[in-house]
Design a protein around this motif. Structure first.
Motif, mmCIF file in Angstrom:
data_model
loop_
_atom_site.group_PDB
_atom_site.id
_atom_site.type_symbol
_atom_site.label_atom_id
_atom_site.label_comp_id
_atom_site.label_asym_id
_atom_site.label_seq_id
_atom_site.Cartn_x
_atom_site.Cartn_y
_atom_site.Cartn_z
ATOM 1 N N HIS A 155 16.780 52.449 24.202
ATOM 2 C CA HIS A 155 18.065 51.776 24.442
ATOM 3 C C HIS A 155 17.799 50.276 24.609
ATOM 4 O O HIS A 155 16.792 49.896 25.208
ATOM 5 N N PHE B 85 18.903 50.197 32.719
ATOM 6 C CA PHE B 85 18.575 49.911 34.115
ATOM 7 C C PHE B 85 17.159 50.382 34.401
ATOM 8 O O PHE B 85 16.618 51.229 33.672
ATOM 9 N N SER C 271 21.424 55.092 28.263
ATOM 10 C CA SER C 271 20.311 56.050 28.240
ATOM 11 C C SER C 271 20.315 56.999 29.439
ATOM 12 O O SER C 271 19.374 57.783 29.591
ATOM 13 N N THR D 40 20.314 56.322 32.847
ATOM 14 C CA THR D 40 19.526 55.993 34.043
ATOM 15 C C THR D 40 20.266 56.337 35.340
ATOM 16 O O THR D 40 19.661 56.851 36.286
ATOM 17 N N ASP E 35 29.798 57.060 27.498
ATOM 18 C CA ASP E 35 29.309 56.020 26.578
ATOM 19 C C ASP E 35 29.900 56.309 25.202
ATOM 20 O O ASP E 35 30.120 57.467 24.837
ATOM 21 N N SER F 104 35.456 54.086 27.364
ATOM 22 C CA SER F 104 35.831 53.856 28.759
ATOM 23 C C SER F 104 37.022 52.914 28.910
ATOM 24 O O SER F 104 37.550 52.774 30.000
ATOM 25 N N SER G 255 36.034 48.814 20.046
ATOM 26 C CA SER G 255 36.220 48.762 21.511
ATOM 27 C C SER G 255 34.884 48.730 22.259
ATOM 28 O O SER G 255 34.850 48.874 23.480
HETATM 29 C C1 LIG Z 1 24.149 47.494 29.117
HETATM 30 S S1 LIG Z 1 24.297 49.039 28.334
HETATM 31 C C2 LIG Z 1 24.147 50.167 29.684
HETATM 32 C C3 LIG Z 1 22.752 50.699 29.812
HETATM 33 C C4 LIG Z 1 22.598 51.733 30.902
HETATM 34 N N1 LIG Z 1 22.812 51.142 32.219
HETATM 35 C C5 LIG Z 1 21.208 52.376 30.839
HETATM 36 O O1 LIG Z 1 20.503 52.419 31.868
HETATM 37 O O2 LIG Z 1 20.817 52.804 29.745
HETATM 38 C C6 LIG Z 1 25.995 49.149 27.929
HETATM 39 C C7 LIG Z 1 26.446 50.429 27.234
HETATM 40 O O3 LIG Z 1 27.866 50.384 27.121
HETATM 41 C C8 LIG Z 1 28.241 51.147 25.981
HETATM 42 N N2 LIG Z 1 29.634 50.770 25.660
HETATM 43 C C9 LIG Z 1 30.105 49.617 25.133
HETATM 44 N N3 LIG Z 1 31.457 49.636 25.039
HETATM 45 C C10 LIG Z 1 31.857 50.830 25.549
HETATM 46 C C11 LIG Z 1 33.121 51.441 25.737
HETATM 47 N N4 LIG Z 1 34.270 50.837 25.360
HETATM 48 N N5 LIG Z 1 33.161 52.683 26.301
HETATM 49 C C12 LIG Z 1 32.009 53.331 26.665
HETATM 50 N N6 LIG Z 1 30.786 52.796 26.489
HETATM 51 C C13 LIG Z 1 30.702 51.562 25.942
HETATM 52 C C14 LIG Z 1 27.185 50.797 24.948
HETATM 53 O O4 LIG Z 1 27.082 51.817 23.979
HETATM 54 C C15 LIG Z 1 25.918 50.659 25.815
HETATM 55 O O5 LIG Z 1 25.150 51.843 25.802
#
Ligand SMILES: C[S@@+](CC[C@H](N)C(=O)[O-])C[C@H]1O[C@@H](n2cnc3c(N)ncnc32)[C@H](O)[C@@H]1O
Length: 277
Positions: free
Chosen positions: A41, A45, A71, A73, A89, A119, A174
Protein backbone atom coordinates in the motif's frame (compact mmCIF):
# COMPACT_ATOMS: atom_id res chain seq x y z
CA UNK A 1 0.41 -3.15 34.24
CA UNK A 2 2.11 0.03 35.44
CA UNK A 3 0.22 1.97 38.14
CA UNK A 4 -3.38 1.74 39.36
CA UNK A 5 -6.63 1.51 37.43
CA UNK A 6 -9.32 3.98 38.54
CA UNK A 7 -12.81 2.38 38.43
CA UNK A 8 -14.28 5.78 37.44
CA UNK A 9 -12.40 5.50 34.13
CA UNK A 10 -15.10 4.99 31.48
CA UNK A 11 -12.81 5.89 28.56
CA UNK A 12 -10.14 3.19 28.43
CA UNK A 13 -8.48 0.33 30.34
CA UNK A 14 -5.32 2.28 31.25
CA UNK A 15 -3.89 2.95 34.67
CA UNK A 16 -3.24 6.54 35.69
CA UNK A 17 0.47 6.26 34.77
CA UNK A 18 -0.26 4.74 31.36
CA UNK A 19 -2.94 7.41 30.70
CA UNK A 20 -0.60 10.28 31.55
CA UNK A 21 2.18 9.09 29.20
CA UNK A 22 -0.18 9.11 26.23
CA UNK A 23 -1.28 12.71 26.85
CA UNK A 24 2.12 14.02 25.72
CA UNK A 25 1.75 16.37 22.75
CA UNK A 26 4.38 14.44 20.77
CA UNK A 27 5.03 10.77 20.18
CA UNK A 28 7.91 9.19 18.29
CA UNK A 29 6.55 6.96 15.52
CA UNK A 30 7.36 3.33 16.24
CA UNK A 31 7.74 0.53 13.75
CA UNK A 32 7.45 -3.24 14.26
CA UNK A 33 8.05 -6.37 12.16
CA UNK A 34 4.34 -6.77 11.26
CA UNK A 35 4.32 -3.37 9.46
CA UNK A 36 6.11 -4.90 6.47
CA UNK A 37 3.04 -6.85 5.40
CA UNK A 38 1.37 -3.51 4.49
CA UNK A 39 4.03 -2.13 2.19
CA UNK A 40 2.21 -2.96 -1.04
CA UNK A 41 0.00 0.00 0.00
CA UNK A 42 1.38 3.50 -0.78
CA UNK A 43 0.86 4.98 2.69
CA UNK A 44 0.07 2.61 5.54
CA UNK A 45 -0.07 3.50 9.22
CA UNK A 46 2.42 1.89 11.57
CA UNK A 47 0.67 -0.58 13.87
CA UNK A 48 2.21 0.62 17.16
CA UNK A 49 1.15 4.25 16.56
CA UNK A 50 -2.46 3.18 16.05
CA UNK A 51 -2.38 0.79 19.02
CA UNK A 52 -1.48 3.73 21.26
CA UNK A 53 -4.48 5.68 20.01
CA UNK A 54 -6.89 2.77 20.30
CA UNK A 55 -5.65 1.95 23.79
CA UNK A 56 -6.33 5.54 24.86
CA UNK A 57 -9.70 6.08 23.22
CA UNK A 58 -11.40 2.69 23.77
CA UNK A 59 -11.92 -0.20 26.15
CA UNK A 60 -11.69 -3.89 25.30
CA UNK A 61 -14.50 -5.11 23.04
CA UNK A 62 -15.28 -1.65 21.57
CA UNK A 63 -15.79 -0.93 17.88
CA UNK A 64 -13.18 1.12 15.97
CA UNK A 65 -13.86 2.50 12.49
CA UNK A 66 -11.38 3.54 9.80
CA UNK A 67 -13.26 4.97 6.78
CA UNK A 68 -10.02 4.91 4.72
CA UNK A 69 -8.90 1.45 5.78
CA UNK A 70 -6.31 0.75 3.05
CA UNK A 71 -4.08 -2.18 4.04
CA UNK A 72 -6.08 -2.80 7.23
CA UNK A 73 -3.62 -1.49 9.84
CA UNK A 74 -6.42 -0.19 12.06
CA UNK A 75 -7.96 -3.68 11.95
CA UNK A 76 -4.68 -5.29 12.99
CA UNK A 77 -4.12 -2.81 15.84
CA UNK A 78 -7.72 -3.24 17.05
CA UNK A 79 -7.39 -7.03 17.03
CA UNK A 80 -4.08 -6.92 18.92
CA UNK A 81 -5.88 -4.99 21.68
CA UNK A 82 -9.06 -7.13 21.63
CA UNK A 83 -11.21 -4.46 19.98
CA UNK A 84 -13.14 -4.91 16.70
CA UNK A 85 -11.83 -3.02 13.66
CA UNK A 86 -14.30 -1.96 10.99
CA UNK A 87 -12.97 -0.59 7.73
CA UNK A 88 -14.16 0.87 4.45
CA UNK A 89 -12.04 1.46 1.36
CA UNK A 90 -12.83 2.07 -2.29
CA UNK A 91 -10.25 -0.37 -3.46
CA UNK A 92 -10.86 -4.15 -3.51
CA UNK A 93 -7.13 -4.69 -3.93
CA UNK A 94 -6.51 -3.18 -0.49
CA UNK A 95 -9.26 -5.30 1.09
CA UNK A 96 -7.48 -8.39 -0.25
CA UNK A 97 -4.18 -7.11 1.13
CA UNK A 98 -5.80 -6.52 4.53
CA UNK A 99 -7.39 -9.96 4.57
CA UNK A 100 -4.02 -11.52 3.81
CA UNK A 101 -2.59 -9.65 6.81
CA UNK A 102 -5.54 -10.66 8.99
CA UNK A 103 -5.33 -14.34 8.12
CA UNK A 104 -1.59 -14.41 8.83
CA UNK A 105 -2.48 -13.23 12.33
CA UNK A 106 -5.10 -15.95 12.71
CA UNK A 107 -8.00 -13.46 12.58
CA UNK A 108 -11.36 -14.94 11.60
CA UNK A 109 -14.41 -13.19 10.07
CA UNK A 110 -15.91 -12.36 13.48
CA UNK A 111 -12.79 -10.37 14.36
CA UNK A 112 -13.24 -7.62 11.74
CA UNK A 113 -15.45 -6.01 9.08
CA UNK A 114 -14.02 -4.70 5.80
CA UNK A 115 -16.45 -3.12 3.35
CA UNK A 116 -15.42 -2.17 -0.17
CA UNK A 117 -17.34 1.07 -0.57
CA UNK A 118 -17.28 4.83 -0.89
CA UNK A 119 -17.01 6.56 2.47
CA UNK A 120 -18.47 9.78 1.03
CA UNK A 121 -21.84 7.97 0.87
CA UNK A 122 -21.78 4.43 2.30
CA UNK A 123 -21.07 4.91 6.02
CA UNK A 124 -24.79 4.66 6.87
CA UNK A 125 -24.26 0.88 6.46
CA UNK A 126 -22.34 1.01 9.75
CA UNK A 127 -23.51 1.91 13.27
CA UNK A 128 -22.51 1.98 16.93
CA UNK A 129 -18.92 3.16 16.57
CA UNK A 130 -16.86 3.91 19.70
CA UNK A 131 -13.79 5.48 18.07
CA UNK A 132 -12.70 6.60 14.62
CA UNK A 133 -9.07 6.77 13.52
CA UNK A 134 -8.16 7.47 9.94
CA UNK A 135 -5.83 9.08 7.46
CA UNK A 136 -7.35 10.48 4.26
CA UNK A 137 -5.42 10.45 1.00
CA UNK A 138 -3.61 13.77 0.77
CA UNK A 139 -5.35 15.69 -2.00
CA UNK A 140 -3.43 14.51 -5.10
CA UNK A 141 -0.04 14.18 -3.46
CA UNK A 142 0.73 10.67 -4.76
CA UNK A 143 0.31 11.97 -8.30
CA UNK A 144 2.61 14.86 -7.58
CA UNK A 145 6.00 14.00 -9.00
CA UNK A 146 7.97 16.69 -7.19
CA UNK A 147 11.30 15.38 -6.01
CA UNK A 148 11.23 13.42 -2.82
CA UNK A 149 7.61 12.40 -2.73
CA UNK A 150 7.99 9.16 -4.58
CA UNK A 151 11.22 7.79 -3.23
CA UNK A 152 10.79 4.25 -1.95
CA UNK A 153 11.79 4.25 1.70
CA UNK A 154 9.68 1.24 2.58
CA UNK A 155 12.69 -0.58 3.96
CA UNK A 156 12.86 2.08 6.68
CA UNK A 157 9.31 1.44 7.76
CA UNK A 158 7.99 4.98 7.34
CA UNK A 159 5.14 6.19 5.19
CA UNK A 160 6.76 8.43 2.63
CA UNK A 161 4.98 8.70 -0.69
CA UNK A 162 4.48 5.76 -2.98
CA UNK A 163 5.99 2.36 -2.38
CA UNK A 164 6.87 -0.67 -4.46
CA UNK A 165 5.84 1.00 -7.70
CA UNK A 166 2.29 1.86 -6.60
CA UNK A 167 1.70 5.47 -7.63
CA UNK A 168 -1.82 6.29 -6.47
CA UNK A 169 -4.88 4.61 -5.05
CA UNK A 170 -7.48 4.39 -7.83
CA UNK A 171 -9.06 6.18 -10.79
CA UNK A 172 -12.38 6.61 -9.00
CA UNK A 173 -13.79 10.19 -9.07
CA UNK A 174 -14.76 10.02 -5.37
CA UNK A 175 -11.25 8.92 -4.35
CA UNK A 176 -10.06 11.81 -2.15
CA UNK A 177 -6.62 11.37 -3.69
CA UNK A 178 -7.95 12.21 -7.16
CA UNK A 179 -9.31 15.71 -6.57
CA UNK A 180 -8.21 18.52 -8.89
CA UNK A 181 -8.26 21.16 -6.19
CA UNK A 182 -7.59 21.25 -2.49
CA UNK A 183 -11.12 22.68 -2.05
CA UNK A 184 -12.63 19.59 -3.73
CA UNK A 185 -10.57 17.38 -1.41
CA UNK A 186 -11.92 19.23 1.65
CA UNK A 187 -15.50 19.01 0.34
CA UNK A 188 -15.28 15.21 0.02
CA UNK A 189 -13.60 14.89 3.41
CA UNK A 190 -16.53 16.88 4.84
CA UNK A 191 -19.02 14.37 3.39
CA UNK A 192 -17.13 11.52 5.06
CA UNK A 193 -16.82 13.29 8.41
CA UNK A 194 -20.50 14.34 8.48
CA UNK A 195 -21.42 10.67 8.29
CA UNK A 196 -18.75 9.73 10.82
CA UNK A 197 -20.38 12.20 13.22
CA UNK A 198 -23.73 10.44 12.86
CA UNK A 199 -22.47 6.91 13.49
CA UNK A 200 -20.04 7.76 16.30
CA UNK A 201 -21.50 7.20 19.76
CA UNK A 202 -22.02 10.27 21.96
CA UNK A 203 -18.98 11.70 23.72
CA UNK A 204 -16.60 9.42 21.78
CA UNK A 205 -13.49 10.47 19.87
CA UNK A 206 -12.22 10.74 16.32
CA UNK A 207 -8.54 11.13 15.30
CA UNK A 208 -7.42 12.31 11.86
CA UNK A 209 -3.78 11.61 11.01
CA UNK A 210 -2.46 13.98 8.37
CA UNK A 211 0.54 16.14 7.64
CA UNK A 212 0.57 19.68 6.27
CA UNK A 213 1.57 19.70 2.60
CA UNK A 214 2.08 21.99 -0.36
CA UNK A 215 -0.57 22.75 -2.97
CA UNK A 216 0.75 24.28 -6.19
CA UNK A 217 4.12 24.71 -4.44
CA UNK A 218 2.49 26.74 -1.63
CA UNK A 219 2.57 25.52 1.95
CA UNK A 220 -0.93 24.90 3.33
CA UNK A 221 -1.85 24.68 7.01
CA UNK A 222 -3.99 21.59 6.50
CA UNK A 223 -4.36 21.16 10.24
CA UNK A 224 -6.16 24.47 10.62
CA UNK A 225 -8.52 23.71 7.71
CA UNK A 226 -9.37 20.32 9.20
CA UNK A 227 -10.07 21.77 12.63
CA UNK A 228 -12.44 24.37 11.08
CA UNK A 229 -14.15 21.70 8.98
CA UNK A 230 -14.66 19.35 11.94
CA UNK A 231 -15.89 22.14 14.25
CA UNK A 232 -18.44 23.20 11.65
CA UNK A 233 -19.82 19.63 11.69
CA UNK A 234 -20.15 19.71 15.50
CA UNK A 235 -16.95 17.98 16.67
CA UNK A 236 -15.00 19.56 19.53
CA UNK A 237 -11.25 19.94 18.91
CA UNK A 238 -9.35 18.40 21.85
CA UNK A 239 -5.69 18.74 20.81
CA UNK A 240 -3.05 17.63 18.35
CA UNK A 241 -0.36 15.03 18.95
CA UNK A 242 2.71 15.50 16.78
CA UNK A 243 3.88 12.11 15.50
CA UNK A 244 7.62 12.47 14.90
CA UNK A 245 9.19 10.64 11.94
CA UNK A 246 12.74 11.69 12.53
CA UNK A 247 14.51 9.40 10.07
CA UNK A 248 12.95 10.62 6.83
CA UNK A 249 15.40 12.05 4.30
CA UNK A 250 15.90 15.83 4.15
CA UNK A 251 15.52 17.61 0.81
CA UNK A 252 17.08 21.02 -0.01
CA UNK A 253 13.78 22.31 -1.49
CA UNK A 254 14.50 26.06 -1.10
CA UNK A 255 18.28 26.07 -0.67
CA UNK A 256 20.03 28.54 -0.94
CA UNK A 257 17.24 31.06 -1.56
CA UNK A 258 14.24 30.55 0.72
CA UNK A 259 12.89 28.63 3.68
CA UNK A 260 10.98 25.54 2.53
CA UNK A 261 9.97 23.16 5.24
CA UNK A 262 10.77 19.42 5.36
CA UNK A 263 7.73 17.70 6.88
CA UNK A 264 9.10 15.21 9.41
CA UNK A 265 5.89 14.55 11.31
CA UNK A 266 2.22 13.79 10.99
CA UNK A 267 -0.39 15.62 13.02
CA UNK A 268 -2.78 13.39 14.94
CA UNK A 269 -5.69 15.83 15.23
CA UNK A 270 -8.15 14.69 17.88
CA UNK A 271 -11.85 15.52 18.19
CA UNK A 272 -14.74 14.59 20.43
CA UNK A 273 -18.43 14.26 19.64
CA UNK A 274 -19.39 16.16 22.75
CA UNK A 275 -23.00 15.69 23.79
CA UNK A 276 -23.98 17.15 27.14
CA UNK A 277 -26.39 15.03 29.19
C1 LIG B 1 -3.75 7.21 3.34
S1 LIG B 1 -4.53 5.77 2.76
C2 LIG B 1 -4.96 4.93 4.25
C3 LIG B 1 -3.96 3.88 4.61
C4 LIG B 1 -4.33 3.08 5.83
N1 LIG B 1 -4.32 3.92 7.03
C5 LIG B 1 -3.37 1.90 6.01
O1 LIG B 1 -2.81 1.73 7.12
O2 LIG B 1 -3.16 1.17 5.04
C6 LIG B 1 -6.08 6.34 2.18
C7 LIG B 1 -7.02 5.28 1.61
O3 LIG B 1 -8.27 5.92 1.33
C8 LIG B 1 -8.89 5.21 0.26
N2 LIG B 1 -9.96 6.10 -0.27
C9 LIG B 1 -9.84 7.23 -0.99
N3 LIG B 1 -11.05 7.78 -1.24
C10 LIG B 1 -11.97 6.98 -0.63
C11 LIG B 1 -13.38 7.02 -0.51
N4 LIG B 1 -14.12 7.99 -1.09
N5 LIG B 1 -13.99 6.03 0.21
C12 LIG B 1 -13.27 5.02 0.78
N6 LIG B 1 -11.93 4.94 0.68
C13 LIG B 1 -11.28 5.90 -0.01
C14 LIG B 1 -7.75 4.89 -0.68
O4 LIG B 1 -8.06 3.78 -1.49
C15 LIG B 1 -6.59 4.61 0.30
O5 LIG B 1 -6.43 3.23 0.53
Amino acid sequence: MEGKYDPRNKLNDLTGKEWLKLTKSFWVSEKCADDKAAFAHPAPFLIKDIEKLISFFTKKGMRVLDPFMGSGTTGVAAYNLERVGIGVDLNEKYRLLAIERYSKKGMIEDDYEYIVGDSTKDLHLISNIDYIVTSPPYHNILKNNSKGLRNDNSHKGYRNGSRLGVEYYSDCPSDLGNQDTYGDFLNLLRLVMEQCYLILNDNKYCSIVISDFTVDKKEVCVQSDIVSLMESIGFEFVGTIVLLQDNKPLYPFGYPFAFKINHMHQNIINFRKRVLV
